[in-house]
Scaffold this motif. Structure first.
Motif, PDB file in Angstrom:
ATOM      1  N   ILE A 195      -1.334   3.204 -18.059  1.00 30.20           N
ATOM      2  CA  ILE A 195      -0.891   3.993 -17.070  1.00 30.20           C
ATOM      3  C   ILE A 195      -2.256   3.165 -16.055  1.00 30.20           C
ATOM      4  O   ILE A 195      -3.259   3.701 -16.090  1.00 30.20           O
ATOM      5  N   GLY A 196      -2.127   2.582 -14.983  1.00 32.90           N
ATOM      6  CA  GLY A 196      -2.792   2.106 -14.014  1.00 32.90           C
ATOM      7  C   GLY A 196      -2.267   2.434 -12.827  1.00 32.90           C
ATOM      8  O   GLY A 196      -1.293   3.287 -12.369  1.00 32.90           O
ATOM      9  N   TYR A 197      -3.217   3.437 -11.735  1.00 30.33           N
ATOM     10  CA  TYR A 197      -3.242   3.575 -10.932  1.00 30.33           C
ATOM     11  C   TYR A 197      -4.117   2.350  -9.477  1.00 30.33           C
ATOM     12  O   TYR A 197      -4.664   2.851  -9.641  1.00 30.33           O
ATOM     13  N   TYR A 198      -3.094   1.900  -8.727  1.00 31.07           N
ATOM     14  CA  TYR A 198      -3.805   1.283  -8.125  1.00 31.07           C
ATOM     15  C   TYR A 198      -3.972   1.214  -6.116  1.00 31.07           C
ATOM     16  O   TYR A 198      -2.561   1.773  -5.504  1.00 31.07           O
ATOM     17  N   GLY A 199      -4.637   2.350  -5.318  1.00 30.66           N
ATOM     18  CA  GLY A 199      -5.167   2.492  -4.025  1.00 30.66           C
ATOM     19  C   GLY A 199      -5.771   2.770  -3.517  1.00 30.66           C
ATOM     20  O   GLY A 199      -6.067   2.453  -3.858  1.00 30.66           O
ATOM     21  N   GLY A 200      -5.636   3.515  -2.126  1.00 32.74           N
ATOM     22  CA  GLY A 200      -6.540   3.028  -0.941  1.00 32.74           C
ATOM     23  C   GLY A 200      -7.324   5.003  -1.588  1.00 32.74           C
ATOM     24  O   GLY A 200      -6.940   5.740  -1.986  1.00 32.74           O
ATOM     25  N   SER A 201      -9.279   4.278  -1.839  1.00 31.54           N
ATOM     26  CA  SER A 201     -10.162   5.457  -1.761  1.00 31.54           C
ATOM     27  C   SER A 201      -9.285   6.093  -1.101  1.00 31.54           C
ATOM     28  O   SER A 201     -10.270   8.077  -0.951  1.00 31.54           O
ATOM     29  N   ILE A 202      -9.424   6.073   0.489  1.00 32.97           N
ATOM     30  CA  ILE A 202      -9.305   7.366   1.323  1.00 32.97           C
ATOM     31  C   ILE A 202      -8.846   8.036   1.749  1.00 32.97           C
ATOM     32  O   ILE A 202      -9.284   8.930   1.665  1.00 32.97           O
ATOM     33  N   VAL A 203      -7.698   8.206   1.711  1.00 34.51           N
ATOM     34  CA  VAL A 203      -6.439   8.819   1.410  1.00 34.51           C
ATOM     35  C   VAL A 203      -6.943   9.721   0.086  1.00 34.51           C
ATOM     36  O   VAL A 203      -6.448  11.513   0.533  1.00 34.51           O
ATOM     37  N   ASN A 204      -7.902   9.400  -0.938  1.00 33.32           N
ATOM     38  CA  ASN A 204      -7.962   9.870  -2.248  1.00 33.32           C
ATOM     39  C   ASN A 204      -8.875  10.834  -2.163  1.00 33.32           C
ATOM     40  O   ASN A 204      -9.019  11.694  -2.564  1.00 33.32           O
ATOM     41  N   ASP A 251       0.540  -1.168 -18.464  1.00 31.38           N
ATOM     42  CA  ASP A 251       2.360  -1.554 -17.777  1.00 31.38           C
ATOM     43  C   ASP A 251       3.190  -0.591 -17.354  1.00 31.38           C
ATOM     44  O   ASP A 251       3.789  -0.765 -17.684  1.00 31.38           O
ATOM     45  N   ALA A 252       2.015   0.264 -16.908  1.00 34.46           N
ATOM     46  CA  ALA A 252       2.450   0.426 -15.588  1.00 34.46           C
ATOM     47  C   ALA A 252       1.723   0.648 -14.183  1.00 34.46           C
ATOM     48  O   ALA A 252       0.697   1.342 -14.785  1.00 34.46           O
ATOM     49  N   ILE A 253       2.566   0.901 -12.867  1.00 33.01           N
ATOM     50  CA  ILE A 253       1.098   0.577 -12.344  1.00 33.01           C
ATOM     51  C   ILE A 253       2.196   2.441 -11.714  1.00 33.01           C
ATOM     52  O   ILE A 253       3.408   2.902 -11.168  1.00 33.01           O
ATOM     53  N   ILE A 254       1.381   3.160 -11.503  1.00 29.44           N
ATOM     54  CA  ILE A 254       1.418   4.473  -9.858  1.00 29.44           C
ATOM     55  C   ILE A 254       0.314   3.940  -8.618  1.00 29.44           C
ATOM     56  O   ILE A 254      -0.193   3.119  -8.485  1.00 29.44           O
ATOM     57  N   ARG A 255       1.988   4.168  -7.808  1.00 32.37           N
ATOM     58  CA  ARG A 255       1.350   3.749  -6.442  1.00 32.37           C
ATOM     59  C   ARG A 255       1.647   4.835  -5.416  1.00 32.37           C
ATOM     60  O   ARG A 255       2.603   5.792  -5.670  1.00 32.37           O
ATOM     61  N   ASN A 256       1.152   4.920  -3.449  1.00 35.29           N
ATOM     62  CA  ASN A 256       1.335   5.564  -2.842  1.00 35.29           C
ATOM     63  C   ASN A 256       1.609   4.806  -2.052  1.00 35.29           C
ATOM     64  O   ASN A 256       1.349   3.908  -1.665  1.00 35.29           O
ATOM     65  N   GLY A 257       2.705   5.139  -1.258  1.00 34.63           N
ATOM     66  CA  GLY A 257       2.782   4.656   0.290  1.00 34.63           C
ATOM     67  C   GLY A 257       3.120   3.000  -0.047  1.00 34.63           C
ATOM     68  O   GLY A 257       3.663   3.212  -1.331  1.00 34.63           O
ATOM     69  N   GLN A 258       3.391   2.092   0.499  1.00 31.41           N
ATOM     70  CA  GLN A 258       3.502   1.049   0.407  1.00 31.41           C
ATOM     71  C   GLN A 258       2.252   0.561  -0.268  1.00 31.41           C
ATOM     72  O   GLN A 258       2.161  -0.829  -0.023  1.00 31.41           O
ATOM     73  N   ASN A 259       1.131   0.348  -0.578  1.00 26.36           N
ATOM     74  CA  ASN A 259       0.336   0.030  -0.958  1.00 26.36           C
ATOM     75  C   ASN A 259       0.161  -0.664  -2.325  1.00 26.36           C
ATOM     76  O   ASN A 259       1.015  -0.395  -3.853  1.00 26.36           O
ATOM     77  N   ALA A 260       0.233  -1.922  -2.579  1.00 24.77           N
ATOM     78  CA  ALA A 260       0.894  -2.313  -3.515  1.00 24.77           C
ATOM     79  C   ALA A 260       2.379  -2.798  -3.803  1.00 24.77           C
ATOM     80  O   ALA A 260       2.890  -3.528  -4.946  1.00 24.77           O
ATOM     81  N   GLY A 261       3.047  -2.397  -3.449  1.00 25.84           N
ATOM     82  CA  GLY A 261       4.102  -2.244  -3.125  1.00 25.84           C
ATOM     83  C   GLY A 261       4.857  -4.111  -2.707  1.00 25.84           C
ATOM     84  O   GLY A 261       5.381  -4.551  -3.637  1.00 25.84           O
ATOM     85  N   ASP A 262       4.521  -4.412  -1.664  1.00 23.84           N
ATOM     86  CA  ASP A 262       4.802  -5.988  -1.131  1.00 23.84           C
ATOM     87  C   ASP A 262       4.217  -6.477  -2.834  1.00 23.84           C
ATOM     88  O   ASP A 262       4.546  -7.866  -2.490  1.00 23.84           O
ATOM     89  N   TRP A 263       3.780  -6.707  -3.154  1.00 22.37           N
ATOM     90  CA  TRP A 263       2.574  -7.446  -3.606  1.00 22.37           C
ATOM     91  C   TRP A 263       2.936  -7.539  -5.517  1.00 22.37           C
ATOM     92  O   TRP A 263       2.522  -7.914  -6.120  1.00 22.37           O
ATOM     93  N   LEU A 264       4.058  -6.760  -5.369  1.00 22.92           N
ATOM     94  CA  LEU A 264       5.334  -6.921  -7.180  1.00 22.92           C
ATOM     95  C   LEU A 264       6.499  -7.306  -7.051  1.00 22.92           C
ATOM     96  O   LEU A 264       6.608  -7.673  -8.058  1.00 22.92           O
TER      97      LEU A 264
END
Length: 341
Positions: A195-204, A251-264
């Protein structure tokens, strides 16, 4: 010895019982020097309000508000009207806050710090002139490490969200750690391992690392391998996302908001990858994720603000409270049971 009451304090100072009552309720009609004397005398006499009487008075004030509701403020710290109207999360937030305020006998008016010529000091003057005793401040994003210069001593206040903004006030926020934990547990139950998580470090960072900490703590793989699947970036780009995807091989991606949304869009979801969002929206019901229930968050902010208003608490609190609200898992079409494959 009988329990000291309002009349005891009034007799001690040679003033009316009504003046004592107004001072202890924090009303503005009492001169500051006299208010200080009343508070000091009450403390010296060991005065404590009777909880049953306080409950009765609160009930009576709420009944009066059904005829003439007092006004509270919802202050948008950064977003403009046009931006709010395009944000489903913001719309749910203010709707939940407005409905709860109405249930409690209050009216909720919106104000905008981003309006032309508006400052925290000027807004404070406007709220005071209108007799508004308290306000809710919307999430601070670009100013999460900054300072909003309201006249805090004049008002009850609640801030939505976390961050390093000063002063330290009462806050409500979504339980982000629990949200990530829920996503991880649901994916593990379906058989996902990488399981992967791709997102912004600032919001984290703004939420004190809640997402990254929960991701690592609840990952099915050992810590070192899990850390390789954590893709936190200062800036998110399509090119970087695809480089991370090729290197991490989740094998799975967790995202927040639209991050990576359009790139999938080039990837076969859910056959090639599972996809979970941490801020599910009803406008995209097919995407699996965690509904942060912004309307519940807005209602919780009103509850915390009204509690202060009824107890006459103003200014920067000595012991700030943090109230967290839980999200709700929303099944969708972007994950599948990989154990059955």
């Amino acid at each position: 010895m009988s329990r000291p009451n309002l009349q005891t304090i009034a007799d001690q100072l040679g003033i009316s019982k009504m003046t004592v009552s107004r001072a202890l309720r924090g009303e503005r009609h009492v001169e500051d020097t006299l208010r200080t004397r009343i508070l000091e005398t009450a403390a010296a006499l060991g005065y404590r309000p009777d909880p049953e009487i306080s409950k009765l008075m609160t009930h009576m004030r709420q009944k009066r508000r059904t005829h003439a509701p007092r006004t509270l403020a919802f202050v948008w710290a950064e977003r403009k009207v046009s931006e709010i109207s395009l944000s489903p999360w913001s719309q749910q937030l203010i709707q939940g806050a407005r409905q709860r305020a109405d249930q409690l006998g209050f009216q909720l008016d919106e104000f905008y710090l981003s309006a032309k010529g508006m400052t925290g000091r000027r807004l404070s003057d406007i709220l005071e002139a209108r007799g508004i005793p308290g306000f809710i401040l919307s999430p601070l994003i670009s100013r999460s490490r900054g300072h909003v210069s309201m006249r805090w001593e004049k008002f009850s206040s609640v801030v939505i969200g976390l961050g390093y903004a000063r002063p330290a006030l009462h806050r409500v926020h979504h339980h982000h750690y629990l949200g990530m934990m829920t996503a991880m547990r649901q994916l593990k139950k379906l058989g996902y391992k990488r399981i992967g998580y791709y997102g912004g470090s600032i919001v984290n960072e703004r939420m004190f690392g809640a997402w990254s900490a929960s991701f690592l703590a609840h990952h099915p793989l050992p810590l070192k391998q899990a850390a390789e699947l954590l893709g936190l970036r200062r800036e998110l780009t399509r090119e970087d996302f695809h480089r991370w995807l090729a290197r991490a091989r989740p094998d799975a991606i967790i995202r927040n908001g639209q991050n990576a949304g359009d790139w999938l869009e080039e990837i076969n979801i859910p056959q090639d990858l599972g996809l979970v969002t941490l801020d599910w929206q009803m406008e995209s019901p097919d995407i699996t994720g965690v509904d942060q229930q912004a309307e519940v968050l807005g209602a919780a902010a009103v509850d915390l603000l009204v509690a202060q208003e009824q107890q006459n608490e103003r200014g920067i609190p000595a012991h700030p409270k943090i109230v967290m609200t839980a999200g709700e898992w929303q099944p969708g079409k972007t994950v599948r049971n990989v154990r059955e494959v």
